[in-house]
Design a protein around this motif. Structure first.
Motif, PDB file in Angstrom:
ATOM      1  N   HIS A 101     -43.378 -16.321  31.049  1.00 12.07           N
ATOM      2  CA  HIS A 101     -44.548 -16.199  31.915  1.00 12.07           C
ATOM      3  C   HIS A 101     -44.908 -14.758  32.272  1.00 12.07           C
ATOM      4  CE1 HIS A 101     -44.539 -20.486  32.194  1.00 12.07           C
ATOM      5  NE2 HIS A 101     -43.396 -20.551  32.858  1.00 12.07           N
ATOM      6  N   GLY A 102     -44.043 -13.820  31.919  1.00 13.40           N
ATOM      7  CA  GLY A 102     -44.371 -12.422  32.155  1.00 13.40           C
ATOM      8  C   GLY A 102     -43.969 -11.934  33.540  1.00 13.40           C
ATOM      9  N   GLY A 103     -44.199 -10.668  33.751  1.00 10.45           N
ATOM     10  CA  GLY A 103     -43.843 -10.033  35.008  1.00 10.45           C
ATOM     11  C   GLY A 103     -44.183  -8.557  34.924  1.00 10.45           C
TER      12      GLY A 103
ATOM     13  N   PRO B 108     -42.391 -13.903  37.588  1.00 11.01           N
ATOM     14  CA  PRO B 108     -42.789 -14.839  36.528  1.00 11.01           C
ATOM     15  C   PRO B 108     -43.277 -16.168  37.114  1.00 11.01           C
ATOM     16  CG  PRO B 108     -40.385 -14.544  36.575  1.00 11.01           C
ATOM     17  CD  PRO B 108     -40.956 -13.583  37.558  1.00 11.01           C
TER      18      PRO B 108
ATOM     19  N   ALA C 185     -44.724  -7.736  28.588  1.00  3.85           N
ATOM     20  CA  ALA C 185     -44.679  -9.170  28.883  1.00  3.85           C
ATOM     21  C   ALA C 185     -45.493  -9.896  27.808  1.00  3.85           C
ATOM     22  CB  ALA C 185     -45.264  -9.418  30.277  1.00  3.85           C
TER      23      ALA C 185
ATOM     24  N   TRP D 137     -39.076 -15.170  32.760  1.00  3.56           N
ATOM     25  CA  TRP D 137     -39.816 -13.898  32.678  1.00  3.56           C
ATOM     26  C   TRP D 137     -40.387 -13.738  31.267  1.00  3.56           C
ATOM     27  CZ3 TRP D 137     -40.973  -9.389  30.427  1.00  3.56           C
ATOM     28  CH2 TRP D 137     -41.533  -8.377  31.198  1.00  3.56           C
TER      29      TRP D 137
END
Length: 298
Positions: free
Chosen positions: A28-30, A98, A229, A25
């Motif tokens: 790569h974000g979320g 993610p 993120a 996460w």
């Protein structure tokens, strides 16, 4: 039978631990609803264990999901089935798992409001009939709209209105005010009323935004959760409450203006796009503030 269905559902996925999920996460974000701490804290509150899964390509983990059985974790349907309906409210939160930019995955766990960010990366999505309402950038509002909003704010403040940060209040104070103003605005109880203080305490580090007082009495409040993120800021407008007796000052509209403007300024200071979701694009007032964007389901 159960293991056979799980084998089919998890084909291509392998179990990972919570720490690996959190690491993916952070890389790569979320979104709010997939943030590692949000998932962990609310799942613990519900007493429903989370199963974390990762997707590998060429021996490298490219994606991760947090699940409750055949659903994505924190699903309303699972809460309902487990007899915990309305334990907490995340609205119709945007789901951004993610995923690496070059990931191509098959998602077979039930999910709604999956972000259009991943429409090319998750091959099993189908578009939902209703869209998602994402707040417009400040420049996308007309000059007249912005002038009217600033005028309403000025008139409210001249009448004794005060805008205060949510985090000046304790979780218990937030819960009391929100429950009261929600009931006044909608005529029924807020989701999870009995657990609001506990949920707000668990979510405190993600809570943002302000509320409005008039003559020392709260008249408008919005529950906003924000996570940052690497590539964007995700913000969920869960719900709100307004005292209808002060409608001439439009405190709800003023609060939406203040909260959206502040969030955009914050995201731009970080150099990141903002995904400020008002949830399902299902009400006329959301069209005043938001653009409708496609959203997907499994």
């Amino acid at each position: 039978m159960l293991s056979h269905l799980r084998f089919w559902r998890e084909q291509g996925w392998t179990p990972i631990d919570a720490a690996t999920y959190a690491e993916l996460w952070q890389r790569h974000g979320g979104s709010v609803a997939t943030h590692p701490q949000v998932v962990e804290r609310l799942a613990d509150l519900a007493g429903i264990p989370v199963r974390y899964l990762g997707w590998a390509q060429q021996g490298e983990l490219k994606a991760a999901i947090a699940t409750w059985g055949r659903h994505m974790a924190l699903s309303k349907d699972v809460l309902k089935k487990q007899g915990r309906r309305g334990l907490f409210d995340l609205g119709n939160a945007e789901i951004i798992p993610p995923l690496a930019p070059d990931a191509r995955v098959q998602l077979r766990h039930k999910a709604r409001y999956v972000s259009d960010l991943h429409s090319e990366r998750i091959t099993s999505l189908r578009e939902q009939p209703e869209g998602l309402a994402l707040a417009r950038e400040p420049e996308q509002y007309s000059k007249k709209f912005r002038y009217n909003q600033r005028r309403e704010q000025r008139l409210l403040e001249e009448a004794g209105g005060v805008i205060r940060p949510m985090l000046e209040l304790s979780a218990g104070e937030q819960a009391t005010i929100y429950a009261d103003l929600f009931q006044r605005r909608w005529g029924f109880e807020a989701t999870g009323k009995a657990h609001l203080a506990e949920v707000f305490a668990l979510m405190r580090e993600f809570m943002t935004g302000s509320l409005i007082y008039l003559n020392d009495e709260p008249v408008a409040i919005q529950v906003l959760y924000r996570v940052e993120a690497p590539q964007w800021v995700s913000l969920e407008y869960i719900n709100g409450g307004v005292d209808p007796q002060n409608r001439e000052f439009s405190p709800g509209s003023v609060l939406s203006f203040v909260n959206t403007q502040t969030a955009w300024a914050d995201a731009r200071a970080l150099g990141k796009p903002l995904r400020y979701s008002f949830g399902r694009a299902d009400r006329e007032y959301k069209d005043r503030w938001c653009n409708r964007v496609p959203v997907y389901q499994v």
